[in-house]
Design an enzyme around this catalytic site. Structure first.
Site, mmCIF file in Angstrom:
data_model
loop_
_atom_site.group_PDB
_atom_site.id
_atom_site.type_symbol
_atom_site.label_atom_id
_atom_site.label_comp_id
_atom_site.label_asym_id
_atom_site.label_seq_id
_atom_site.Cartn_x
_atom_site.Cartn_y
_atom_site.Cartn_z
ATOM 1 N N GLU A 1 -2.266 2.839 10.957
ATOM 2 C CA GLU A 1 -1.333 2.544 12.041
ATOM 3 C C GLU A 1 -0.606 3.830 12.435
ATOM 4 O OE1 GLU A 1 2.520 0.967 11.496
ATOM 5 O OE2 GLU A 1 2.516 2.936 10.561
ATOM 6 N N CYS B 1 -1.235 -3.164 8.233
ATOM 7 C CA CYS B 1 -1.615 -2.693 6.897
ATOM 8 C C CYS B 1 -3.044 -3.043 6.491
ATOM 9 C CB CYS B 1 -0.652 -3.247 5.855
ATOM 10 S SG CYS B 1 1.031 -2.649 6.065
ATOM 11 N N ARG C 1 12.589 -13.322 9.117
ATOM 12 C CA ARG C 1 12.089 -14.413 8.275
ATOM 13 C C ARG C 1 10.595 -14.677 8.457
ATOM 14 N NH1 ARG C 1 14.990 -18.732 7.978
ATOM 15 N NH2 ARG C 1 16.931 -17.815 8.670
ATOM 16 N N THR D 1 8.378 -12.496 8.020
ATOM 17 C CA THR D 1 7.586 -11.575 7.210
ATOM 18 C C THR D 1 7.139 -12.155 5.869
ATOM 19 O OG1 THR D 1 9.620 -10.600 6.385
ATOM 20 C CG2 THR D 1 8.576 -9.490 8.221
ATOM 21 N N HIS E 1 -2.466 -6.836 -1.243
ATOM 22 C CA HIS E 1 -1.681 -5.873 -0.464
ATOM 23 C C HIS E 1 -0.261 -5.778 -1.015
ATOM 24 C CE1 HIS E 1 0.203 -3.571 2.575
ATOM 25 N NE2 HIS E 1 0.908 -4.572 3.050
ATOM 26 N N LYS F 1 7.260 -6.788 -5.346
ATOM 27 C CA LYS F 1 7.399 -8.196 -5.697
ATOM 28 C C LYS F 1 6.319 -9.108 -5.094
ATOM 29 C CE LYS F 1 11.479 -10.442 -7.210
ATOM 30 N NZ LYS F 1 12.936 -10.489 -7.113
ATOM 31 N N ARG G 1 3.925 -12.020 -6.911
ATOM 32 C CA ARG G 1 4.265 -13.421 -6.655
ATOM 33 C C ARG G 1 3.067 -14.181 -6.069
ATOM 34 N NH1 ARG G 1 9.154 -14.295 -2.782
ATOM 35 N NH2 ARG G 1 10.363 -13.318 -4.442
ATOM 36 N N ASN H 1 4.493 1.559 -0.144
ATOM 37 C CA ASN H 1 3.468 0.860 0.638
ATOM 38 C C ASN H 1 2.763 1.855 1.535
ATOM 39 O OD1 ASN H 1 1.935 -0.714 2.334
ATOM 40 N ND2 ASN H 1 3.664 -1.737 3.327
ATOM 41 N N SER I 1 -0.001 -7.253 9.276
ATOM 42 C CA SER I 1 0.871 -8.045 10.131
ATOM 43 C C SER I 1 0.231 -8.272 11.483
ATOM 44 C CB SER I 1 2.210 -7.334 10.309
ATOM 45 O OG SER I 1 2.875 -7.291 9.078
#
Ligand SMILES: [Zn+2]
Lengths: 129, 348
Positions: free
Chosen positions: B80, B112, B199, B201, B234, B239, B243, B266, B296
C-alpha cells in the site's frame, strides 16, 4: 543527475554490471569504450561481487542540498572481493563507528529523488556486515 | 505439485520503541504494551522504500531457490506504499534482480493483504503452466498518522516467495479467498495518512474475514486445527492474531514462531508473509502450515502449505527473519523518527 544518463547507467547502478577486457583481463567499472590498459575494444560482461572492505572513508557534514537530510554520512572507497574499487555511501550505521578494513556488502537503495514530482533514482550503497 | 521453491525476507535496521511514541503524545506506554502487545516497530531508512525492501527480500529468496532470475516469467508486488502512483514497482525490482525484459509484472494493492494476493496469482500462473517460475512479494513502509493508535504499529519490511513445480520446499495444497465491501480502513488518492472506521476495524472486519477464510479452507481441506504444526494470521497488532487463532482452535505454540509483530510492528502487505517466512525458518519436513492474511476493505486469503525435505537444504542459504530482528538494531528517538518518516514540514 539528468534522467537520460540515469536510465543509461541502470545496468551498472542496479546490477553492478562491469566489463572485463578480453585481451588483458582488466575489469572496468563503470564500463568504458576503450580499455585504458591495452586499448582493446573487446569486452565481456561480468557482475561485480557484493562483498568487500573499506579502504578509506570520509564523513560528509556539509552536503549538497538534496542530501542535507542525511548528514552526517560516510562516503567510502570499497575494495570488492575481485579487487575492483568503487566509491559509495555507507549507510545504516553511525559514521563515527566506521573503521578502515570494515567488511561491507553492497545493497540496493534510493540514491536521490528529482524533486517531489520527478523520478526516483536507485543504485548501490554499502552496509556493514 | 506446485509450491514455494525459494523464500526470503528483509527487516530494516532502524527501530522505535513503544515507550518513545507514548512519551511523545503523553500516553501510558504500559497500557499500549499490554493492550496491543507491541514493544517496538521497524522504521525504514531515509533511502528505503517498498522497491528497495522488495529487492532485498527477493535476493534472499533467489539465494534459497538457486535459479537464474531470467527464468522468472512473472513478478507481482503487493504494497500500500508503492513509491510511484503511476509506474509499477515491479519495473524497477525486475530490473534490479535481472529478471527483465521477458516477464509480466503488475503492482497489487489491497491494504494489508496485497502480499498474499501476489503469492496467490504467482502460484496460479505456475499451476496453469503459463510461466515456469513466478515471484510474489509483499512489502510496505506504512505510515500511521501522528498520535493515532496506528503509529504504534505501522512499520516496514517485506517477504518474497518464488513459486515453481520442481525442487519445492513447501507444497501449496489449498487456497481460499473471502472478500466483502467493508469500510473499515481506507486512504483516498492524494491523502498522506489513512483513515480507519473506528468500530468497523475489529469484529466486522478483521475477525469476520480471517475466521471465514480460515473456516472455509479447513472445510475444503478436511484438516482440523490440531493437524497443523503452525498457523500464521495477519498481525495488525499483537493481540488480534492470538485472539482469532484461539477462536479458531489454534494454540499459542502453533502461532508463536510466526508472531513477529511484538518486535517488528505491522508490516502491512509484508505482515503475514513475514510471519510465514519466520515459520519456514524453523519448520520441519512434513509440517502443515496455515497462512491467513487480512486486508481492509476487506478480504482474507488463506493457504495450506506442506513443508518438504528440501527445506533443510535451503534454509541456511539466506538470513532468517529472527536473525534480522536481533541483528544490531539502531533505535531512534521520536524526533529522528519524525525526520525519517518525513513528518516534519520543511521549507522548499
Ligand atoms: Zn585491456
Amino acid at each position: 543527475m539528468p534522467s537520460p544518463r540515469y536510465h543509461r547507467e541502470i545496468p551498472q547502478r542496479y546490477r553492478l554490471e562491469a566489463e572485463k577486457c578480453k585481451k588483458c583481463g582488466k575489469i572496468l567499472f563503470p564500463p568504458r569504450l576503450i580499455c585504458p590498459e591495452c586499448g582493446s575494444k573487446n569486452f565481456e560482461k561480468v557482475i561485480l561481487p557484493e562483498n568487500g572492505k573499506i579502504i578509506t572513508f570520509t564523513i560528509i557534514r556539509v552536503a549538497p542540498q538534496q542530501f542535507e537530510a542525511e548528514v552526517p554520512y560516510a562516503i567510502a572507497i570499497v575494495e570488492l572481493e575481485n579487487g575492483v574499487k568503487i566509491t559509495t555511501q555507507v549507510v545504516d550505521c553511525k559514521p563515527e563507528d566506521l573503521e578502515i578494513g570494515n567488511s561491507v556488502k553492497l545493497v540496493f537503495r534510493k540514491i536521490q529523488e528529482e524533486g517531489k514530482t520527478g523520478i526516483i533514482c536507485y543504485g548501490y550503497k554499502a552496509v556493514l556486515v | 505439485m506446485v509450491g514455494i521453491i525459494g523464500y526470503g525476507s528483509y527487516v530494516p535496521r532502524y527501530r522505535i520503541k513503544a515507550e518513545e511514541i507514548a512519551h511523545q503524545w503523553g500516553k501510558n506506554a504500559e497500557t499500549i504494551k499490554r493492550g496491543l502487545l507491541l514493544q517496538q516497530k521497524t522504521v525504514p531508512g531515509l533511502d528505503e522504500d517498498t522497491i528497495t525492501i522488495s529487492v532485498a527480500a527477493a535476493k534472499n529468496a533467489l539465494k534459497r531457490a538457486g535459479i537464474n532470475p531470467k527464468e522468472i516469467g512473472a513478478l507481482y508486488i503487493g504494497s500500500e506504499s508503492h513509491p510511484y502512483a503511476v509506474k509499477p514497482s515491479g519495473t524497477v525490482v525486475g530490473e534490479a534482480l535481472g529478471i527483465v525484459p521477458d516477464f509480466h509484472t503488475s503492482d497489487f494493492e489491497f491494504a494489508c493483504k496485497a502480499g498474499t494476493e501476489a503469492m496467490f496469482v504467482s502460484y496460479s500462473l505456475v499451476k496453469a503452466g503459463v510461466v515456469k517460475y513466478a515471484m510474489g512479494i509483499g512489502a510496505d513502509t506504512s505510515q500511521g498518522a501522528p498520535n493515532d493508535a496506528l503509529e504504534f504499529s505501522a512499520s516496514a519490511g517485506g517477504s518474497a516467495f518464488i513459486f515453481g513445480k520442481e525442487n519445492i520446499l513447501a507444497e501449496l495444497l489449498f487456497t481460499h479467498s473471502f472478500t466483502t465491501d467493508t469500510p473499515d480502513f481506507w486512504r483516498r488518492e492524494g491523502a498522506f495518512y489513512p483513515h480507519h472506521g473506528g468500530r468497523f476495524t475489529g469484529d466486522p472486519a478483521y475477525f469476520k474475514h480471517v475466521q471465514s477464510a480460515a473456516k472455509a479452507i479447513l472445510k475444503k481441506s478436511g484438516y482440523l486445527p490440531s493437524d497443523f504444526t503452525y498457523a500464521v494470521f495477519h498481525m495488525p497488532n499483537g493481540k488480534f492474531p492470538l485472539r482469532v487463532g484461539k477462536k479458531l482452535g489454534f494454540t499459542n505454540e502453533q502461532m508463536k514462531p510466526g508472531w513477529v509483530v511484538n518486535l517488528m510492528g505491522n508490516t502491512y502487505s509484508g505482515s503475514s508473509p513475514t510471519g510465514f517466512s519466520a515459520t519456514l525458518d524453523i519448520a520441519k519436513p512434513g509440517d502443515l502450515i496455515l497462512l491467513v492474511s487480512f486486508g481492509s476493505g476487506a478480504g482474507s486469503d488463506a493457504f495450506v502449505f506442506k513443508v518438504t525435505e528440501k527445506i533443510n537444504e535451503v534454509r541456511d542459504k539466506a538470513e532468517k527473519v529472527r536473525e534480522m530482528l536481533a541483528d544490531n538494531p539502531i533505535y531512534l528517538d521520536y524526533g529522528q523518527y519524525a525526520k525519517f518518516r518525513e513528518k516534519i514540514i520543511m521549507n522548499e
